[in-house]
Design a protein around this motif. Sequence first.
Motif, short mmCIF file in Angstrom:
data_model
loop_
_atom_site.label_atom_id
_atom_site.label_comp_id
_atom_site.label_asym_id
_atom_site.label_seq_id
_atom_site.Cartn_x
_atom_site.Cartn_y
_atom_site.Cartn_z
N MET A 1 0.76 -1.35 -0.12
CA MET A 1 0.06 0.05 0.02
C MET A 1 0.85 1.21 -0.01
SD MET A 1 -2.82 1.27 2.64
CE MET A 1 -3.76 -0.31 2.67
N SER A 2 0.62 2.39 -0.85
CA SER A 2 1.31 3.42 -0.98
C SER A 2 0.62 4.54 -0.37
CB SER A 2 1.66 3.86 -2.48
OG SER A 2 0.26 4.13 -3.07
N ASP A 3 1.70 5.43 0.47
CA ASP A 3 1.14 6.51 1.33
C ASP A 3 0.88 7.64 0.18
OD1 ASP A 3 0.37 8.40 3.12
OD2 ASP A 3 2.32 8.34 4.34
N LYS A 4 -0.46 8.29 -0.03
CA LYS A 4 -0.71 9.12 -0.64
C LYS A 4 -0.49 10.85 -0.04
CE LYS A 4 -1.59 6.59 -4.17
NZ LYS A 4 -0.60 6.51 -5.31
N THR A 5 -0.02 10.73 1.33
CA THR A 5 -0.06 12.11 1.84
C THR A 5 0.82 13.13 1.33
OG1 THR A 5 -0.53 11.08 4.03
CG2 THR A 5 0.45 13.27 4.24
N PRO A 6 0.48 14.37 0.95
CA PRO A 6 1.41 15.10 -0.04
C PRO A 6 2.50 15.55 1.00
CG PRO A 6 -1.02 16.03 0.18
CD PRO A 6 -0.98 14.78 1.22
N PHE A 7 3.52 15.84 0.31
CA PHE A 7 5.01 16.36 0.94
C PHE A 7 5.61 17.02 0.13
CE2 PHE A 7 9.44 15.13 1.97
CZ PHE A 7 9.39 15.45 3.18
N PHE A 8 6.12 18.17 0.63
CA PHE A 8 6.77 19.28 0.33
C PHE A 8 8.25 18.86 -0.07
CE2 PHE A 8 9.47 23.18 0.34
CZ PHE A 8 8.93 23.63 -1.03
N VAL A 9 8.89 18.94 -1.08
CA VAL A 9 10.02 18.85 -1.66
C VAL A 9 10.65 19.95 -2.46
CG1 VAL A 9 11.86 17.34 -2.88
CG2 VAL A 9 9.86 16.18 -1.85
N GLY A 10 11.68 20.56 -1.92
CA GLY A 10 12.19 21.85 -2.33
C GLY A 10 12.46 22.12 -3.79
N TYR A 11 12.97 20.78 -4.56
CA TYR A 11 13.14 20.92 -5.82
C TYR A 11 12.05 20.15 -6.90
CZ TYR A 11 14.47 15.94 -4.80
OH TYR A 11 14.39 14.71 -4.45
N LEU A 12 10.80 20.11 -6.14
CA LEU A 12 9.94 19.62 -6.92
C LEU A 12 8.74 20.72 -6.82
CD1 LEU A 12 9.76 15.72 -5.97
CD2 LEU A 12 10.77 16.89 -7.88
N ALA A 13 8.00 20.70 -7.62
CA ALA A 13 6.63 21.58 -7.68
C ALA A 13 5.90 21.39 -6.30
CB ALA A 13 5.78 21.41 -8.93
N VAL A 14 5.27 22.48 -5.87
CA VAL A 14 4.51 22.10 -4.61
C VAL A 14 3.14 21.51 -5.10
CG1 VAL A 14 3.30 23.50 -2.73
CG2 VAL A 14 5.50 24.57 -3.78
N PRO A 15 3.03 20.53 -4.31
CA PRO A 15 1.51 19.76 -4.52
C PRO A 15 0.46 20.83 -4.35
CG PRO A 15 2.95 18.47 -2.74
CD PRO A 15 3.67 19.88 -3.11
N SER A 17 -2.51 20.46 -3.24
CA SER A 17 -3.07 20.26 -1.83
C SER A 17 -2.42 20.97 -0.83
CB SER A 17 -3.29 18.65 -1.43
OG SER A 17 -2.08 18.12 -1.16
N LEU A 18 -1.10 21.52 -1.09
CA LEU A 18 -0.51 22.19 -0.06
C LEU A 18 -0.37 23.87 -0.42
CD1 LEU A 18 2.69 19.96 0.89
CD2 LEU A 18 0.34 20.20 2.12
N LEU A 19 -0.84 24.08 -1.59
CA LEU A 19 -0.62 25.36 -1.98
C LEU A 19 -1.56 26.48 -1.37
CD1 LEU A 19 -1.10 25.34 -5.80
CD2 LEU A 19 1.14 25.94 -4.69
N TRP A 20 -2.54 26.00 -0.53
CA TRP A 20 -3.48 27.00 0.50
C TRP A 20 -2.57 27.07 1.89
CZ3 TRP A 20 -4.70 25.86 5.23
CH2 TRP A 20 -4.58 24.54 5.56
N VAL A 21 -1.77 26.21 1.87
CA VAL A 21 -1.04 26.45 3.12
C VAL A 21 0.16 27.57 2.91
CG1 VAL A 21 0.57 25.43 4.98
CG2 VAL A 21 -1.27 23.98 4.11
N LEU A 22 0.64 27.35 1.65
CA LEU A 22 1.71 28.21 1.28
C LEU A 22 1.16 29.85 1.20
CD1 LEU A 22 4.50 28.88 0.34
CD2 LEU A 22 3.79 28.50 -2.06
N TRP A 23 -0.06 30.01 0.62
CA TRP A 23 -0.52 31.09 0.32
C TRP A 23 -1.00 31.82 1.88
CZ3 TRP A 23 0.33 34.13 -3.34
CH2 TRP A 23 0.51 33.73 -4.80
N ALA A 24 -1.50 30.79 2.60
CA ALA A 24 -1.90 31.31 4.09
C ALA A 24 -0.77 31.87 4.82
CB ALA A 24 -2.56 30.28 4.68
N VAL A 25 0.43 31.33 4.71
CA VAL A 25 1.54 31.55 5.49
C VAL A 25 1.92 33.08 4.95
CG1 VAL A 25 4.12 31.09 6.06
CG2 VAL A 25 2.25 29.26 6.31
N ALA A 26 2.30 32.91 3.64
CA ALA A 26 2.59 34.35 3.11
C ALA A 26 1.70 35.47 3.16
CB ALA A 26 2.77 34.28 1.54
N GLY A 27 0.52 35.24 3.33
CA GLY A 27 -0.62 36.16 3.73
C GLY A 27 -0.46 36.70 5.10
#
Length: 253
Positions: A1-15, A17-27
């Motif tokens: 079974m694979s784990d589908k939980t989004p995970f941020f990796v600096g050299y990859l595009a932001v998932p 499902s995590l974009l809203w977290v990024l925008w909230a922190v920036a705001g």
Amino acid sequence: MSDKTPFFVGYLAVPRSLLWVLWAVAGLLLAGSVGLAFAISTSQDDPGPGTVRFDLGRQTVTGIVELTPQPILHVTTGNERIAAGRTIMMSGPGKNGVFNRPAAKQGEVVIAAGVLLERGSLEMLQVAGGANGLKSQEQTADIPAPDDLGRWRLAGEICDGKCLAGAMRPGRGLAHKACANLCIVGGVPPVFVSTQPVEGVEFLMISGAEGQLFSDHIYDYMGQYIVVEGQVRRHGDLLVFDLEPETIEVLSP
């Protein structure tokens, strides 16, 4: 079974499902920065509308010099901006007063020419250099007798009148202490900014006790919030505070 939980990796595009977290922190960071900047700006002294009135052009008036002991001018012949009957402080160009002018003598009738500095009800005439700035008319006149307004205990700040009136901004506070001391050493009239009006006036020119030159001790208290006692006298429409340095109490550094 694979784990589908989004995970941020600096050299990859932001998932996605995590974009809203990024925008909230920036705001939140942006809002916090704006709020902090606003809080800091509102906690500082308002520099006020003080300015050098170059827009009014050269001002020329005739008046009687009074030594309080600082030279002030009782205007006898005014103009559209400085009316006859006014009493006005004087300074010279730069960090200089008018003590060394030959015409700055008690009771001397002079023609004074220069630029006006203005901050609210505080006005000062910066007379031009040379004889044309303060020119004797080779006559003397009686000086109006001052009115004794009694002894006062005032809270406020000692400033140099020229920078406070508009030559510098903000022209007060600890950040301006060194500049103010240099101006006063050079002969610019010192001014007490009172937290409560005295006879409707919040800017009082400073002299020493009994109308003598003020003590050098006032340099130590420049730009600080203090309480001090002394006699107040009305010279024309200008109030002069005979400050007694031994009564000074510092309320804030």
